[in-house]
Design a protein around this motif. Structure first.
Motif, short mmCIF file in Angstrom:
data_model
loop_
_atom_site.label_atom_id
_atom_site.label_comp_id
_atom_site.label_asym_id
_atom_site.label_seq_id
_atom_site.Cartn_x
_atom_site.Cartn_y
_atom_site.Cartn_z
N UNK A 641 -20.99 -8.88 14.09
CA UNK A 641 -21.37 -8.98 12.67
C UNK A 641 -20.95 -7.74 11.88
N UNK A 642 -20.30 -6.80 12.57
CA UNK A 642 -19.82 -5.60 11.88
C UNK A 642 -20.89 -4.54 11.73
N UNK A 643 -22.14 -4.90 11.98
CA UNK A 643 -23.25 -3.96 11.83
C UNK A 643 -23.70 -3.48 13.21
N UNK A 644 -24.06 -4.44 14.06
CA UNK A 644 -24.58 -4.10 15.38
C UNK A 644 -23.44 -3.85 16.37
N UNK A 645 -23.80 -3.67 17.62
CA UNK A 645 -22.82 -3.46 18.68
C UNK A 645 -22.30 -4.81 19.15
N UNK A 646 -21.06 -4.85 19.54
CA UNK A 646 -20.56 -6.05 20.19
C UNK A 646 -19.55 -5.65 21.25
N UNK A 652 -11.97 -9.00 36.96
CA UNK A 652 -11.02 -9.64 37.86
C UNK A 652 -11.63 -9.66 39.26
N UNK A 653 -12.08 -10.82 39.68
CA UNK A 653 -12.77 -10.97 40.97
C UNK A 653 -11.86 -10.59 42.13
N UNK A 654 -10.59 -10.91 42.01
CA UNK A 654 -9.67 -10.67 43.12
C UNK A 654 -9.39 -9.18 43.27
N UNK A 655 -9.11 -8.50 42.16
CA UNK A 655 -8.77 -7.08 42.25
C UNK A 655 -10.00 -6.17 42.17
N UNK A 656 -11.16 -6.78 41.88
CA UNK A 656 -12.43 -6.05 41.79
C UNK A 656 -12.38 -4.93 40.75
N UNK A 657 -11.75 -5.27 39.63
CA UNK A 657 -11.58 -4.33 38.53
C UNK A 657 -11.89 -5.04 37.24
N UNK A 658 -12.30 -4.27 36.24
CA UNK A 658 -12.53 -4.89 34.94
C UNK A 658 -12.60 -3.86 33.85
N UNK A 659 -12.86 -4.33 32.65
CA UNK A 659 -13.01 -3.42 31.52
C UNK A 659 -14.00 -4.03 30.54
N UNK A 660 -14.72 -3.14 29.87
CA UNK A 660 -15.59 -3.58 28.79
C UNK A 660 -15.06 -2.99 27.50
N UNK A 661 -14.74 -3.86 26.54
CA UNK A 661 -14.39 -3.43 25.19
C UNK A 661 -15.72 -3.29 24.45
N UNK A 662 -16.04 -2.07 24.02
CA UNK A 662 -17.32 -1.84 23.33
C UNK A 662 -17.06 -1.42 21.88
N UNK A 663 -17.75 -2.05 20.96
CA UNK A 663 -17.57 -1.74 19.54
C UNK A 663 -18.92 -1.44 18.90
N UNK A 664 -18.96 -0.34 18.15
CA UNK A 664 -20.16 -0.04 17.38
C UNK A 664 -19.85 -0.34 15.93
N UNK A 665 -20.71 -1.14 15.28
CA UNK A 665 -20.54 -1.45 13.86
C UNK A 665 -21.08 -0.34 12.99
N UNK A 718 -18.28 2.36 13.19
CA UNK A 718 -16.95 1.75 13.29
C UNK A 718 -16.08 2.47 14.32
N UNK A 719 -16.62 2.56 15.52
CA UNK A 719 -15.88 3.21 16.59
C UNK A 719 -15.91 2.32 17.83
N UNK A 720 -15.26 2.77 18.89
CA UNK A 720 -15.09 1.90 20.06
C UNK A 720 -14.96 2.73 21.33
N UNK A 721 -15.07 2.08 22.46
CA UNK A 721 -14.82 2.71 23.75
C UNK A 721 -14.33 1.62 24.70
N UNK A 722 -13.50 2.03 25.65
CA UNK A 722 -13.09 1.13 26.73
C UNK A 722 -13.70 1.68 28.01
N UNK A 723 -14.52 0.88 28.66
CA UNK A 723 -15.13 1.34 29.91
C UNK A 723 -14.53 0.54 31.06
N UNK A 724 -13.79 1.24 31.92
CA UNK A 724 -13.19 0.57 33.08
C UNK A 724 -14.21 0.55 34.22
#
Ligand SMILES: [Zn+2]
Length: 731
Positions: A641-646, A652-665, A718-724
């Protein structure tokens, strides 16, 4: 609930499957079963009509269908209704492990109806297709036949939900993703066409798929969708203990009818039906790979650079020329992007798809060749189904005597095209289709294209002509609709008009793919209006919205990614106010969860922004893209919604790796947020790496990440982080 098991039937089906023989003639019960890892389907062939008996999920949930298929009871011949008596033809019906076809015939008029179910992958849903052939010597007019009708029995106490998403057409709305409670008396209709505009009080169009499931754990349910881009609709209703759903062509504007010539055949839009448990993301984690495997272009998916990072010229609008193009190509290379995409503005005029000699004195070939010389690809915007007024040789001139016959209506004497929009020709007309096929091929080959973007409305909205292959309009139902200043006729024949034009469009692109297997097709269609499973089978990626700010991009991605593979979902990233570097990264990453097309003047970037962009594009190619292509996707927040976090989680189940795209509104009093993750193993430990260093790396258990959640803290709005996230391997 228990599956019905009849050992004799099962044995018989197994024998049939093993021998892959036409065995309907010997079958007593005429019941057939199809299976995937996720679902099982039972169908039967009655003497007068077939029937879907039931669908069951992998864990035993069972939905029983209560009614026989409604085959058309009459057709029209020479203006009069003629009754049709259907009879099973066991000799032509076939049952195999992957496909069941029950064939019904009518002697007079001589028609043959094929009722087919197929599992095209080892997992996911079943496809269903109905085709009617005219074996007689006279023209026949067919009424609407539903692609699929479901009539499930449910205990009235079952608390059900219906989930569906809107197309991101124009600007994503404030809602976008809908979760309705399906109570007694519920009646819903979701529409899809290539227009997606709002006619009067109609609701926004949906991506044509419904997910219906029980509100209680384990959120088991079924989903059904349409693989067609013409005018279709899905209905869902609940009355007492019955839940009914219809999927097929839309006849809201008047009774549908379509011409069936002697020797001709008519295929209802193909639909799919699957079962899931564990909630919407688990449904999506089954449907998205199925779309890739079954509908996607294998050549594109084998390309390790897909989805590509693109530099697009629309940041300069129509003001493009050779100098700008060559400068952008240099920038594309320096920034580590992979394709230069020349948007509208390069051509002489609408319908006159040749390079404007003032802007591109040497044509587009040197531009394409320069891109190729630098190891980049070259893509081009075209609105190839539009006629204009240019009279140069090769131009599609709406005043030309032949072209006039392909238009959907007579043009007023003072009609003029706009800068990049003209009049849609009716591709359902054979000569128009043949022209378009030749023209698209010429554009691709003359300009050395690697990617072709089609924009505008390539499917006619309606048509007043009585001498086209589609049905003639009923004058009393005809009305004029408006969109973006353009007028279109809309009438009782509009669905049939869209049917013929869409089939022609599919045919043109199928041919082009055969001739140029590595060619990539972007489906733009006025930004996010043609997002459906038929397009997904004929194109490689979608422009998912026509509004390009970070919030609109994330909203469109959030909605669309429930139904389609993220790699196919393109966000255009436009210039946006970025006082701080954090805002710059927020802008970029809001468009980096799927396919990214940058659409701004990168020469105006500061050195700091430039360095950050290069770093993130490298990260995209090395770390993010493999996840976008292969990983499971989880919507780990409410809709942006541009205000809260999203945020979004790839795992990836096979490679057992992933990432979270985090956005603060823009929320000021909430510098931290916990994203409850999914798909991990509770007992395992996971290493967390915060790409921007907003927190130190650390380890947590899957149990904690999936209960308390992953903590992200960001100082700026209005910032972000990538958490691997990566599973810690024990010695
Ligand atoms: Zn027409």
């Amino acid at each position: 609930m228990k599956l019905r098991a009849n050992s004799r039937e099962l044995l018989w089906m197994a024998v049939c499957a093993l021998l892959a023989i036409k065995c309907m003639g010997q079958s007593r019960n005429q019941i057939a079963t199809l299976k995937t890892a996720d679902a099982r389907l039972e169908v039967s062939a009655g003497s007068r009509a077939p029937r879907l008996l039931n669908l069951s999920g992998a864990s035993g949930e069972l939905w029983s269908n209560e009614t026989e298929e409604t085959l058309p009871a009459s057709v029209e011949m020479n203006g009069a209704a003629v009754a049709v008596k259907w009879k099973l033809n066991p000799r032509l019906s076939t049952v195999a492990a992957h496909r069941v076809v029950f064939v019904y015939e009518s002697a007079q008029p001589h028609l043959r109806l094929s009722w087919q179910w197929e599992n095209r992958a080892q997992f996911g849903p079943f496809e269903h297709r109905i085709t009617i052939e005219n074996l007689g010597k006279e023209e026949v007019w067919l009424p609407l036949v539903e692609s699929m009708e479901l009539d499930w029995q449910f205990p009235p106490s079952d608390d059900l939900r219906n989930f569906y998403v809107e197309k991101g057409a124009d600007t994503p709305s404030n809602q976008g993703a809908h979760l309705d409670s399906v109570k007694d008396g519920y009646r819903w209709m979701g529409r899809s066409s290539t227009y997606a505009h709002l006619i009067e009080n109609e609701e926004r169009e949906i991506i044509p798929v419904e997910f219906v499931f029980s509100a209680g754990q384990p959120h088991a349910g079924w989903y059904a969708g349409i693989e067609f881009s013409g005018r279709t609709r899905i209905t869902l209703a609940r009355e007492g203990d019955r839940v009914t759903s219809k999927l097929g062509l839309n006849e809201e504007w008047g009774a549908f009818k379509t011409r069936l010539e002697p020797g001709g055949s008519f295929a209802m839009p193909t639909v799919f039906l699957g079962a899931f448990r564990g909630g919407l993301d688990e449904a999506g984690n089954q449907l998205r790979p199925w779309v890739r495997t079954v509908l996607g272009n294998p050549v594109t998916w084998r390309d390790p650079h897909y989805p590509l990072l693109v530099n697009n010229s629309w940041g300069s609008g129509m003001e493009v020329d050779e100098t700008l193009a060559l400068r952008m190509i240099a920038q594309t290379k320096e920034l580590g992007l992979e394709m230069f995409h020349l948007d509208a503005g390069w051509f002489r005029g609408v319908g006159d798809w040749y390079a404007d000699a003032k802007k591109f004195p040497h044509g587009l070939t040197p531009v394409a060749d320069e891109a190729h010389r630098r190891g980049l690809r070259f893509g081009l915007w075209v609105d190839w189904s539009q006629a204009g007024l240019d009279t140069a040789p090769g131009a599609l001139n709406a005043r030309d005597n032949n072209v006039r016959e392909w238009l959907t209506d007579d043009l007023p004497a003072d009609w003029k095209p706009s800068e990049y929009k003209g009049q849609t020709i009716d591709l359902g007309v054979v000569a128009a289709r043949e022209y378009a096929a030749r023209e698209v091929k010429r554009i691709v080959e003359d300009n050395h294209l690697d990617m072709l973007e089609h924009d505008g409305y390539l499917v006619a909205e309606g048509c007043t002509r009585t001498d086209h292959p589609h049905a003639a309009p009923n004058r009393s139902t005809l009305r004029i609709t408006r969109d973006a200043g353009f007028e279109f006729p809309l009438g009782s024949n509009s669905t049939d008009v869209s049917y013929h034009a869409v089939r022609a469009y599919y045919g043109i692109y199928e041919q082009l793919r055969r001739e140029h297997p590595g060619m990539i097709f972007e489906i733009c269609n006025d930004g996010g209006r043609m997002v459906d499973f038929g397009s997904a089978a004929h194109g490689d990626y979608f422009s998912i919205t026509d509004t390009y700010d970070p919030l609109s991009n994330r909203r469109a991605f959030y909605d669309t990614s429930y139904a389609l593979p993220p790699a196919m979902l393109e966000s255009y990233v436009e210039k946006w106010p970025v006082p701080r570097l954090e805002n710059f990264l927020y802008m970029l990453r809001s468009g980096m969860m799927g396919w990214m097309s940058l659409m701004q003047d990168t020469t105006a970037w500061t050195a700091e922004q430039r360095a950050a962009a290069i770093k993130n594009f490298t990260l995209y190619k090395t770390q993010l893209r493999p996840l976008i292509r292969e990983a499971q996707l989880y919507h780990v927040s409410l809709r942006p919604d541009g205000v809260h976090w999203d945020g979004m989680e790839y795992w990836d189940r096979a490679r057992k790796k992933g990432v979270v795209f985090a956005f603060r509104g823009t929320i000021s009093d909430q510098p931290g947020h916990r994203f409850v993750l999914a798909g991990l193993e509770a007992s395992k430990r996971y290493h967390l790496h915060y790409e921007d260093g907003s927190m130190p790396d650390r380890e947590e258990t899957g149990a904690d990440l999936m209960a308390a959640g992953l903590l992200v803290q960001l100082k700026e709005i209005n910032s972000s982080e990538l958490v691997f996230v990566e599973e810690v391997m024990r010695e």
